[in-house]
Design an enzyme around this catalytic site. Sequence first.
Site, short mmCIF file in Angstrom:
data_model
loop_
_atom_site.label_atom_id
_atom_site.label_comp_id
_atom_site.label_asym_id
_atom_site.label_seq_id
_atom_site.Cartn_x
_atom_site.Cartn_y
_atom_site.Cartn_z
N GLY A 122 -15.80 92.96 61.65
CA GLY A 122 -16.64 94.16 61.56
C GLY A 122 -16.63 94.95 62.87
O GLY A 122 -16.53 96.19 62.87
N GLY A 181 -17.62 90.97 55.47
CA GLY A 181 -16.86 89.85 56.04
C GLY A 181 -17.47 89.42 57.36
O GLY A 181 -18.68 89.59 57.58
N SER A 182 -16.62 88.90 58.25
CA SER A 182 -17.13 88.33 59.49
C SER A 182 -17.57 89.43 60.46
O SER A 182 -17.03 90.54 60.45
CB SER A 182 -16.04 87.48 60.15
N THR A 183 -18.51 89.07 61.33
CA THR A 183 -18.98 90.00 62.35
C THR A 183 -17.84 90.36 63.30
O THR A 183 -17.71 91.52 63.72
CB THR A 183 -20.18 89.38 63.10
N CYS A 189 -23.46 84.89 53.12
CA CYS A 189 -23.83 85.56 54.37
C CYS A 189 -25.34 85.54 54.59
O CYS A 189 -25.81 85.49 55.71
CB CYS A 189 -23.32 86.99 54.37
N GLU A 201 -22.83 81.07 62.59
CA GLU A 201 -22.70 80.95 61.14
C GLU A 201 -21.75 79.78 60.85
O GLU A 201 -20.59 79.80 61.26
CB GLU A 201 -22.11 82.27 60.62
N GLU A 226 -21.16 95.01 56.13
CA GLU A 226 -22.07 93.92 55.76
C GLU A 226 -21.47 92.66 56.34
O GLU A 226 -20.42 92.20 55.88
CB GLU A 226 -22.20 93.87 54.23
N LYS A 270 -9.28 96.04 48.81
CA LYS A 270 -8.48 94.89 49.25
C LYS A 270 -9.27 93.60 49.12
O LYS A 270 -10.21 93.35 49.87
CB LYS A 270 -8.00 95.03 50.69
P1 NAI Z 1 -12.75 87.91 57.66
O1 NAI Z 1 -13.82 88.83 58.13
O2 NAI Z 1 -11.54 87.73 58.51
O3 NAI Z 1 -12.24 88.38 56.21
C1 NAI Z 1 -12.94 89.22 55.33
C2 NAI Z 1 -12.00 90.26 54.76
O4 NAI Z 1 -11.52 91.09 55.81
C3 NAI Z 1 -10.75 89.70 54.09
O5 NAI Z 1 -10.41 90.50 53.00
C4 NAI Z 1 -9.71 89.82 55.19
O6 NAI Z 1 -8.39 89.90 54.70
C5 NAI Z 1 -10.10 91.12 55.84
N1 NAI Z 1 -9.69 91.28 57.24
C6 NAI Z 1 -9.43 90.31 58.17
N2 NAI Z 1 -9.10 90.87 59.34
C7 NAI Z 1 -9.14 92.21 59.18
C8 NAI Z 1 -8.91 93.34 60.03
N3 NAI Z 1 -8.57 93.18 61.31
N4 NAI Z 1 -9.07 94.58 59.53
C9 NAI Z 1 -9.45 94.75 58.25
N5 NAI Z 1 -9.66 93.74 57.39
C10 NAI Z 1 -9.52 92.48 57.84
O7 NAI Z 1 -13.43 86.51 57.39
P2 NAI Z 1 -12.71 85.07 57.30
O8 NAI Z 1 -11.71 84.95 58.40
O9 NAI Z 1 -12.27 84.89 55.92
O10 NAI Z 1 -13.93 84.09 57.59
C11 NAI Z 1 -14.33 83.79 58.93
C12 NAI Z 1 -15.82 83.65 59.01
O11 NAI Z 1 -16.42 84.89 58.71
C13 NAI Z 1 -16.42 82.69 58.00
O12 NAI Z 1 -16.37 81.37 58.46
C14 NAI Z 1 -17.83 83.21 57.90
O13 NAI Z 1 -18.61 82.71 58.95
C15 NAI Z 1 -17.67 84.71 58.06
N6 NAI Z 1 -17.65 85.41 56.76
C16 NAI Z 1 -18.76 86.14 56.40
C17 NAI Z 1 -18.80 86.75 55.18
C18 NAI Z 1 -19.98 87.54 54.75
O14 NAI Z 1 -20.19 87.68 53.56
N7 NAI Z 1 -20.74 88.09 55.65
C19 NAI Z 1 -17.70 86.65 54.22
C20 NAI Z 1 -16.55 85.92 54.71
C21 NAI Z 1 -16.57 85.31 55.94
MG MG Z 2 -10.56 86.22 59.56
#
Ligand code: NAI
Ligand code: MG
Length: 478
Positions: A242, A237-239, A293, A390, A259, A185
């Site tokens: 996670g 993605g976000s902590t 990240c 972050e 991660e 996804k």
């Molecule tokens: P997010 O963690 O919500 O999104 C990452 C992925 O997870 C996307 O594909 C999203 O559709 C999916 N997702 C969202 N909620 C989910 C759930 N409940 N169950 C399963 N999958 C889910 O991150 P977002 O909202 O885009 O960004 C928020 C903050 O997170 C950013 O400002 C940044 O600080 C951090 N972030 C960290 C990343 C990293 O590489 N460690 C990457 C993206 C964001």
């Molecule tokens: Mg989000």
Amino acid sequence: MAVTAFTYAPAPERVRPKIRERYGLFINGAWTAPNSERYFETINPADETVLAQVAYAEAQDVDRAVRAARKGFERWSKLKPADRAKLIYRIARTITERSRELAVLESMNGGKPIRESRDFDIPEAGAHFFYHAGWADKLEWALRAGEMPAPIGVCGQIVPWNFPLLMAAWKLAPALACGNSVVLKPAETTPLTALALAQIIEEADLPAGVVNIVTGDGATGAALVDNDGIDKIAFTGSTDVGKVIQRRLAGKGKRITLELGGKAANVIFADAPLDQAVEGIVQGIYFNQGHVCCAGSRLLVEESVHDDIVARLTSRIRTLRLGDPLDKNTDIGAINSRVQLEKIHELVRSGIEQGATFVQAECELPARGFFFPASFFTNVHPSHRIAREEIFGPVLSIMTFRTPDEAIEKANNTPYGLSAGIWTAEGSKNMWIAQHLRAGVVWCNTFNKFDPSSPFGGYKESGFGREGGVHGLHEYLA
Ligand code: NAI
Ligand code: MG
């Protein structure tokens, strides 16, 4: 404080990738409409124009994809490893052949400078498929001699928007090399290169259902996590998300790798070559607009060179060109989304309110699109939000230390533990500090360097599991 930036003549990229008007879901080797018939717009964050309509997958669509992946697993896991290798090599070669179009597509959909997508994201994505294709037929003897290790099964993989194709490659390549099937996804703001990858996989003639790609948002990701048909979830993605995923999978006996976020310390000692260190600081925090990240977002500078470093950095950020991501001169492209831009503004406001000093390269912002100039804070206290959270934008928080012990203590004073950097001319100091930093990756006299053979992953709230190298293979083997 504002510093005026230099300007350059434009050097626009002329290649334009083919973008379909509308994309379905890639399930069981075919493009299918979503159950709901719902599509969402995906835009170019540099000018807010609509690039395409993308299918929105609900739980029923995800379930179709998981069922297809189960059948795909039966086919894929029974192939001879050398035949799997051939097909993964085919994906790697096609990514390399189409790297120019893929780079432009990545920059159009995500906002990153073309120089980065061209020289980093796409070549590195290809390299991950090449590297893992090479493993596919060697697992039997390289890991546990003579005992063919078993794949896990159906892997649900959820990736973010900061390195869309590269993160898809980090997830898919090892899973496939080890004989697993996948439901991937992509993030809601950056689906287009994953969909281009689906086209590449279609042309490569992988057995149907081995790779399925479902587009959607967090609810789509949650449906994948909650589907009983998956054997593993791999998430970047976000902590916050996670933690949600870990809770939802608790007690279900599924494999899981996470991660997550980071707040990496980049530690500069007075004996470091300061010009090189400043380049490392720039690479550490302004690469990909800071949407990284493992970004070096907390700069720890030995007190005696603090003013010197700040002066050098102040003049260096004036030379960073902000603007059109498709311009080859651009250093700072577009912020990935309006939501992310608002998050950056909010944290910057908190830094100013809490008393830190804000320095920003002053430059003209494009009339449309989401942009934020290269910036940093001095006079940062470890308790400030900008020192702990972050920001995920081109904003650096600068703090000082006096002794190596204090540097270690401050560097480790974070809930995260993904990466760190050390700058010193003294080799033994490099080694000693690296051993005491609780971070999955420690760069010495460099920053943000990656290789498929090198494992990547975090400690503490940065997650667990490793991607890349031999370590990464174990995450996809039973
Ligand atoms: P997010 O963690 O919500 O999104 C990452 C992925 O997870 C996307 O594909 C999203 O559709 C999916 N997702 C969202 N909620 C989910 C759930 N409940 N169950 C399963 N999958 C889910 O991150 P977002 O909202 O885009 O960004 C928020 C903050 O997170 C950013 O400002 C940044 O600080 C951090 N972030 C960290 C990343 C990293 O590489 N460690 C990457 C993206 C964001
Ligand atoms: Mg989000």
